[in-house]
Each structure stands twice: as C-alpha cells, then as structure tokens.
Enzyme design. Structure first.
Site, PDB file in Angstrom:
ATOM      1  N   ASP A 172      -0.433  -9.245  -5.837  1.00  0.00           N
ATOM      2  CA  ASP A 172       0.975  -8.862  -5.659  1.00  0.00           C
ATOM      3  C   ASP A 172       1.189  -7.406  -6.059  1.00  0.00           C
ATOM      4  O   ASP A 172       2.247  -7.032  -6.580  1.00  0.00           O
ATOM      5  CB  ASP A 172       1.895  -9.784  -6.479  1.00  0.00           C
ATOM      6  CG  ASP A 172       3.155 -10.148  -5.710  1.00  0.00           C
ATOM      7  OD1 ASP A 172       3.317  -9.676  -4.573  1.00  0.00           O
ATOM      8  OD2 ASP A 172       3.975 -10.915  -6.252  1.00  0.00           O
ATOM      9  N   GLY A 225       8.391  -5.174  -9.481  1.00  0.00           N
ATOM     10  CA  GLY A 225       6.974  -5.269  -9.132  1.00  0.00           C
ATOM     11  C   GLY A 225       6.077  -4.454 -10.029  1.00  0.00           C
ATOM     12  O   GLY A 225       6.505  -3.498 -10.678  1.00  0.00           O
ATOM     13  N   ASN A 276       6.087  -3.951   4.627  1.00  0.00           N
ATOM     14  CA  ASN A 276       7.262  -3.202   4.174  1.00  0.00           C
ATOM     15  C   ASN A 276       6.954  -1.731   3.935  1.00  0.00           C
ATOM     16  O   ASN A 276       7.278  -1.161   2.901  1.00  0.00           O
ATOM     17  CB  ASN A 276       7.842  -3.834   2.904  1.00  0.00           C
ATOM     18  CG  ASN A 276       6.885  -3.771   1.735  1.00  0.00           C
ATOM     19  OD1 ASN A 276       5.675  -3.699   1.933  1.00  0.00           O
ATOM     20  ND2 ASN A 276       7.408  -3.782   0.524  1.00  0.00           N
ATOM     21  N   HIS A 287       8.813 -15.098   1.488  1.00  0.00           N
ATOM     22  CA  HIS A 287       9.207 -14.759   0.107  1.00  0.00           C
ATOM     23  C   HIS A 287      10.340 -15.733  -0.210  1.00  0.00           C
ATOM     24  O   HIS A 287      11.467 -15.532   0.239  1.00  0.00           O
ATOM     25  CB  HIS A 287       9.686 -13.311   0.049  1.00  0.00           C
ATOM     26  CG  HIS A 287      10.406 -12.938  -1.214  1.00  0.00           C
ATOM     27  ND1 HIS A 287       9.764 -12.780  -2.413  1.00  0.00           N
ATOM     28  CD2 HIS A 287      11.717 -12.709  -1.471  1.00  0.00           C
ATOM     29  CE1 HIS A 287      10.659 -12.453  -3.346  1.00  0.00           C
ATOM     30  NE2 HIS A 287      11.847 -12.411  -2.802  1.00  0.00           N
ATOM     31  N   LEU A 342       0.809  -1.218   0.000  1.00  0.00           N
ATOM     32  CA  LEU A 342       0.000   0.000   0.000  1.00  0.00           C
ATOM     33  C   LEU A 342       0.842   1.269   0.000  1.00  0.00           C
ATOM     34  O   LEU A 342       0.347   2.338  -0.318  1.00  0.00           O
ATOM     35  CB  LEU A 342      -0.929   0.004   1.207  1.00  0.00           C
ATOM     36  CG  LEU A 342      -1.947  -1.136   1.252  1.00  0.00           C
ATOM     37  CD1 LEU A 342      -2.892  -0.941   2.417  1.00  0.00           C
ATOM     38  CD2 LEU A 342      -2.742  -1.197  -0.047  1.00  0.00           C
ATOM     39  N   HIS A 397       4.860   1.538  -8.099  1.00  0.00           N
ATOM     40  CA  HIS A 397       6.140   2.261  -8.171  1.00  0.00           C
ATOM     41  C   HIS A 397       5.953   3.474  -9.068  1.00  0.00           C
ATOM     42  O   HIS A 397       5.309   3.377 -10.112  1.00  0.00           O
ATOM     43  CB  HIS A 397       7.237   1.378  -8.782  1.00  0.00           C
ATOM     44  CG  HIS A 397       7.714   0.297  -7.858  1.00  0.00           C
ATOM     45  ND1 HIS A 397       8.374   0.577  -6.685  1.00  0.00           N
ATOM     46  CD2 HIS A 397       7.618  -1.043  -7.932  1.00  0.00           C
ATOM     47  CE1 HIS A 397       8.671  -0.561  -6.073  1.00  0.00           C
ATOM     48  NE2 HIS A 397       8.213  -1.556  -6.799  1.00  0.00           N
ATOM     49  N   HIS A 424       3.946 -15.987  -3.788  1.00  0.00           N
ATOM     50  CA  HIS A 424       4.164 -15.823  -5.241  1.00  0.00           C
ATOM     51  C   HIS A 424       5.156 -16.823  -5.859  1.00  0.00           C
ATOM     52  O   HIS A 424       6.223 -16.432  -6.321  1.00  0.00           O
ATOM     53  CB  HIS A 424       4.508 -14.389  -5.641  1.00  0.00           C
ATOM     54  CG  HIS A 424       5.562 -13.671  -4.848  1.00  0.00           C
ATOM     55  ND1 HIS A 424       5.604 -12.310  -4.759  1.00  0.00           N
ATOM     56  CD2 HIS A 424       6.608 -14.127  -4.126  1.00  0.00           C
ATOM     57  CE1 HIS A 424       6.635 -11.953  -4.023  1.00  0.00           C
ATOM     58  NE2 HIS A 424       7.253 -13.039  -3.630  1.00  0.00           N
TER      59      HIS A 424
END
Lengths: 438, 327
Positions: A318, A337, A107, A192, A76, A322, A245
């Site tokens: 996912d 990403g 994160n 991950h 987010l 950015h 993922h």
C-alpha cells in the site's frame, strides 16, 4: 533515454540456500540454478558434487531463497507527481525490499484510464529495468465513478485489474455494470471499500481517541457496508471482485462468508493494519493517517486471523509516497498513506517472530497468491519460471531508518522501529537488482 | 504581582497553553488564583500594569472571532504589552503550508506570545512546534479552547465557592464543540461531575469514555444540577443536517424555565457566546440576572487571559529559560 545493451545474465548457482516455496510448501536446504532469465533447476541434491565450471556462484550461507515478493498495490506518483516518487525511485525501494513485481494504482496525473497510460508505465519500467512494474487501470473514466473505462482494450494493453484507486466506486449501478461487463474479459475489479457518505470528512477511526482529539471519525461500518453491498452485487453479476486493504474485523468476516458461499472474491491487507492501531495517531501524528484509517487492536487480531485462515489472499505494501508539505499539516488536512515497499517483508515477518503465524502463512500472500489473482506467472519456484527471487535472512535484526529509505518520500511511521528480516539480494529475470552492502 | 515569584514557575512548568488536557488540578488552581487577582485590577480605574512591558503579543486568528480576540487584546494591553491582531482569512488558506509559513514568518519578528485560533483540530499544537515563543490556543477545531474552560471555572468558583463536587450539565452541540471538550477535561480534573445533554446526532462517539454521563432528555439531564452550560448551535447545522429544525430543537433542547425547573433552585446558567436566542436558550432565561452568569463569563475572560499571559511570560524571562519544560 537510451537502453543500455543487454548483457545476458548467463548461469548462476545459488548454493547453501534454504529453499522456500510457499506454493508447494517446500522448505529445504539446497541449491538453485538460473539460466538466463529463468529458473533452470533447484533442489536439495543439486550441485552435491560441486558446481561445474562456467557457472557463477552465489553462496547463500544458509539464508532463505524464495520467490520474489509480488506487491499488488503501490502508488508510483509517475506520471504527474515526480517530486514525491518516480518509477525509478520506487523500483529501487522495491528491489531493496525484496519486491520483484509491483502493480501501481491508476491515480496518477493523468489518470491511467486509457491504453496510452498503460503503455507509458510499461515503457518507463523497461527503461528503468529494475523490478517488474505493472499497473491497474481505472474502472471509471477519470476516476469519476460514472462512465466505464475500456476494460477490454486496457486489459489487452496489459492492465492487470481495474480499480478507482483510493476512491470507492460509490454508485451501486456503476459497480454492478463494472462487475458484469468485466466478466466478458474475466477482468478483476478491485474496490477501495468505504461508503463515501459515511467516511466523508473523516480523519481517523471513529471512537474515543477521535473524540478526545476533536477529529471527525470514520466509522468501521463505512468499510463493512461497502464490502457487504459489493458482495451482493457479485452474487448478482457473477463478477470477480477484490476488496483492497481491509482494516476491520467485520469486513474480513464478510469476505470469509462470501468465499464459503463460493463467490469469486478475494481481498488484501497491508502491514500497518496488523501492526498499528489507532493509538498510533497519538497527538495528531500525520504519519499515522491512512485510508482506511488505523483501527483497534481487536481489528489487528482479526486481520491476522484472516491471513492465517487464508481469507486474506494478499499482503500489499500500500506504498503511498507523500512529500513533507503533504504531511506537515493539521491532521484533518494532511494526506493519507505511508510508504511501504522497504518495510513490507520485515513487518510481515514480525508475525512469524511473534509466533502468531507460520513462515508460509505470510509468504503465500506475499508471493504466489497475489500473482495468481492477477494472472502473473510469478511467485513460485518452478523450473522454467522467471528467475524472480529474493534472498533474505529472516532473523537478522535492524533498525528502520528514515535516512536509508530509497523511496523519494520518507513518510513512514515505522522509522526507528527495531525489526527482523534482512534482504540480502533481489533477482529479477536472473539479474541481481539489489545486493545488500554488507 | 509586580515581582514574579519563582515558585509559580515551578508550579506551572508548561511553555505553551495548548489545552486543558495535561494540566493538573494544582496548575489549574494556580491560574484561577492568579486570574482572581486580575479581576480586582480590572475593576479599578487604573487597569494597567507593566508585566508585559516591552513584550509583543500577536493574536493570530485563522477563524473569525470578535469576542475572544478582543478579550486577549485587552488582556495583553492591560498588562502593558504591545498587541497586534492578525486575521488570516479562511478563504486564502487552502493548505496548512500557509499555516507553517505564517508561523515561521511571524516567528522571525520575535513575538513573545502567539495567541492562535484555527479551524483544524491540532493546528495550534503543530504551529507551536515551529516557533520559539509561547503559544496560547484560542480554539482549535473541535479540540480545545482552554481559556474558555478556565474562565468558566473561575465564574463557577466565584459564584459557588468551589468546583469539586458540583454537578454540571453541558447541553447542546457537543460534537463540534471545543468548549465542551475543554470543560469536560477541566471539570473532571477539578472533581466536578459532568453530564452531557444532547440528541445523539450532536454527541461524538464514545463520549462517555471521557468521564461524562450521557442524557438525551433535558429534564432528566438537568435534574439537580448546580450549573447549566449551554452551547451554541451553528446555523448551518440547524436545518436538517444534525437536527431537523430550529423549532424542534428549541422545543426539546432549548433552555427555558420549564426545563430549568429540574435543576437546583440556585443553578447558574452559562453560555460561551454568542447566543442564538430562541434556539438553544430562551431570552428570558439568558437575561435573568439572578441566574445567568453570561456577562460575568465575559468579564472573567479578560482576567483569565491576563493570568495565562502572565504565567507563560515568566517562563520567557532570560533567567528562567531553563525552568520551563513540558508542552
């Protein structure tokens, strides 16, 4: 920011719907009634004699009415990187994508490794009041991979699971203790899965294309090794483990075998891993830079097979917003990403349209399966359950357009792609949070 | 040479020179032929022509280089252009925004050619998308170094009178080498057979898909070759990360006379420089004027870069703006 006064949604009748409930495999024409925040009734014969006065009517015109999507992995960027995305913009994107509940990674800046972080997300979600926003908390303090977070207190505060987000818990002893300690609270540890010493410095899948482009590669073994190591630790500890993922055929296989052994393990994937392969990188296209990297066509096929046989429990967006500055870089420097909330449903439905999977095969990992993993009472059509619904036309074609994304960041490799599956309306706790313009 | 022939434009339709990949054999031959004429010009007392008169060439180096930059500088000056060197120290760039920002800033000064070296693969292409002038890749990461491959080809062609059908061994750190990639693309396009010889730690995965034969033993790899190309091994890779030690590397992969015996009697030896004597190449071999073409490579470098500047500049003539297409 003041919270607007509550307006009770009252009773709403959704008529002429194609009712879809992946958990019970219900697929029937019928109607559904919401009363306030919950599902009051539904079925093929409901309102056969007409809708009584005083009930608001939504005519679905034969479109699919299903439980709203539960997206167990989004970023987010709030708090800390609000220039890329906020809880409000991502909530709008989620609502437009048919997602009624999403879970963010820890994160953020600061990292969600403390009860106050969990409470911040909950408060902002209440204020924005569109879709349901939950969070995962960090496994280790500051995502540093060393000291365990307060798993008990964080879970009590509302954290759904524990993960270091985009980083692997690399140290085997730390992972062992996390899995072991989390058993006290039956908490889920999400990894991950990528062996950092093999992946470090890598920019894309290792192989011919990386070699041609002169880019450092990430071998498929980096994922498989970490999944296999963790599965041994699950055997050792009896913990609950989820691999995020998955991108390689071998990792899906490893989870499949572990499930057959009866271990408490699960995994998810995301649409790019069954839609695109490494050739999407082309001539250094940074929108095709992901972590884990896009792999090969054979891996895409193995991911789809994993969804088909239930090895893969969930499909998550996912979502990784950015800004342009993070992506307009030499490939190796660019951020990894892509955004995904608004393309989750159509890209997943593509597997049905291609005849590779049935409708329930893809709706189950988008609804009740992730909800069950995370202990959410969502993802099902059930009397008394929260009225979190998505109304969509699975066959309506549209072109994904960058300018139409609600997300603040526009980093998607799927812009200009022809797709099928159009969200008409998204309902959260009985309230419409998204209604398509036409 | 003075009046640009319009046919050259049709035969070289690229706006930039970003890599060898994407160039046809005919386009490579065109550049080599043109470079050949500059070799003669460079050997005369008056080395200067006026092809780039009034034109500005900026050497933009994000990575240190003395040889390549000097070579481009001479090439630009001998064609009568104004050449400016700009070194952006690597420590001051942390983000590629600086790359784009620098590109935009320089672009606003209306240069005609940007010669760019950067430590990241693909960075030069990215930069070329943001500027209006021609861009020459002077080396990007581990990706390509097209002018090096062209000067190597010219050196080979002058010595061997052909490229097609030759057997060429490229030896050493293929993994990190842009020179190796550009040479593999060029030699394959021109019909040579290419071998790579290195320990597996210095070979990128799936390298054989690029159309090369892979060897891990120098004597086998050099057997009957016409050309031996040695690559530089960076110091930081010599001490245990990719190979255990200098002495072990030299023992098994350094080019010396005993290993060279496997090659053809007239095999020529090349190195893009700067050499690590006693690491990848023995001094005796490097200095063997009968076989080593290392100094000739440097000479050809200037000629090849003149040819590249020349060809790209012709696109930029106002009357030819529409003729340029492609990359």
């Amino acid at each position: 920011m003041s919270i607007p006064p509550e307006k009770q949604p009252g009773r709403v009748a959704y008529i002429n719907a194609r009712l879809l409930d992946p958990a019970t495999r219900l697929d029937q024409p019928g109607a559904l009634l919401t009363d306030g925040e919950t599902i009051a009734d539904f079925g093929p014969s409901l309102f056969e004699a007409g809708v009584p006065d005083g009930i608001q009517i939504v005519d679905c015109h034969g479109a699919c009415l299903a439980p709203g999507l539960v997206d167990m992995r989004v970023q987010l960027r709030e708090p800390g990187e609000e220039h890329k995305e906020t809880i409000e913009t991502s909530s709008r994107a989620a609502a437009a994508g048919g997602v009624t509940a999403m879970v963010c990674l820890p994160n953020t800046e600061p990292v969600i490794d403390d009860v106050s972080g969990v409470e911040f997300i909950a408060r902002r979600a209440r204020e924005v009041k569109l879709v349901k926003v939950y969070c995962h908390a960090a496994v280790t303090q500051g995502l540093a991979g060393e000291q365990l977070c307060e798993i008990g207190l964080l879970k009590e505060a509302g954290a759904l699971a524990f993960t270091d987000g985009l980083q692997s818990v690399a140290d085997a002893q730390v992972m062992r203790r996390a899995l072991s300690y989390a058993r006290t609270f039956d908490a889920l540890i999400i990894q991950h899965p990528e062996e950092p010493s093999l992946a470090s410095g890598g920019a894309m899948n290792e192989g011919e294309i990386a070699t041609r482009l002169g880019l450092p590669g990430i071998p498929r073994a980096a994922e498989v090794i970490m999944v296999e190591r963790d599965l041994r630790l699950v055997e050792l500890t009896g913990g609950r483990y989820h691999a995020a993922h998955l991108s390689t055929a071998e990792a899906v296989d490893a989870v499949r075998r572990a499930k057959a052994k009866g271990l408490r393990v699960s995994c998810d994937t995301a649409p790019p891993y069954f839609t695109l392969d490494e050739t999407a990188v082309g001539d250094y296209r940074t929108f095709a830079k992901l972590s884990p990297p896009l792999r090969t066509r054979a891996d895409c096929a193995a991911i789809i097979a994993g969804i088909a046989d239930g090895t893969i429990d969930a499909i998550a967006s996912d979502h990784a917003p950015h800004d342009q500055d993070s992506k307009r870089q030499p490939f190796a420097q660019a951020a990894s990403g892509i955004i995904g909330l608004e393309t989750l449903l159509p890209l997943s439905l593509a597997l049905c349209h291609q005849g590779r999977l049935g409708l329930f095969d893809i709706l189950a990992p988008l609804t009740y399966k992730p909800a069950d993993l995370l202990g959410l009472g969502a993802g099902r059509l059930r009397k008394g359950a929260p009225a979190d619904l998505v109304l969509f036309d699975p066959n309506r074609s549209w072109t994904i357009q960058e300018s139409k994304f609600r997300s603040k960041s526009k980093n998607s490799p799927f812009a200009e792609r022809e797709t099928k599956g159009w969200v008409l309306r998204t309902v959260v706790d009985g309230r419409p949070v998204f209604i398509a313009e036409d | 040479m003075t009046a640009p022939s319009p046919t050259i434009l049709l035969r070289f339709p690229h706006r930039h020179l970003l890599g060898i990949r994407g160039l046809s054999a005919a386009e490579i031959t065109l550049l080599l032929d043109l470079a050949e004429s500059y070799v003669d010009q460079n050997r005369q007392a008056d080395k200067k022509s006026a092809i780039l008169r009034g034109r500005t060439v900026i050497n933009l180096f994000f990575e240190n280089s003395t040889r390549t930059r000097t070579s481009f500088e001479l090439a630009g000056k001998r064609l009568g252009g104004d050449v400016i060197n700009m070194s952006v120290s690597t420590s001051s760039i942390k983000k590629g925004e600086t790359l784009i920002d620098t590109a935009m800033t320089l672009n606003a000064m209306h240069p005609d050619v940007l010669v760019v070296r950067h430590a990241d693969s693909g960075a030069v292409q990215l930069l070329s998308e943001k500027v209006n002038c021609a861009v020459i890749n002077a080396g990007d990461g581990s990706h390509e170094h097209p002018t090096q491959a062209l000067l190597d080809a010219l050196t080979i062609r002058r010595r061997k009178k052909r490229i097609e059908g030759l057997l060429v061994a490229i030896c050493g750190d293929i993994l990190h080498s842009r020179v190796a990639r550009s040479n593999i693309f060029l030699l394959n396009t021109m019909g040579a057979r290419v071998r790579v010889v290195a320990p597996p730690t210095l070979l990128p995965s799936a390298i054989e898909k690029l159309g090369v034969e892979v060897f891990h033993d120098m004597r086998n790899g050099l057997k009957d070759v016409d050309v031996v190309m040695m690559l530089r091994l960076q110091t930081e890779r010599m001490h245990g990360s990719f190979v255990p030690s200098i002495r072990e590397y030299f023992r098994f992969f350094g080019l010396d006379y005993p290993k060279l015996e496997a090659a053809k009697d007239d095999a020529m030896i090349m190195h893009p420089g700067p050499m690590n004597r006693g690491v990848e190449i023995d001094s005796e071999v490097a200095d063997d004027i009968g076989r080593s073409a290392i100094h000739e490579q440097v000479e050809m470098g200037v000629a090849v870069r003149m040819a590249c500047l020349d060809v790209l500049m012709r696109h930029d003539m106002p009357s030819n703006r529409d003729a340029g297409a492609g990359r």
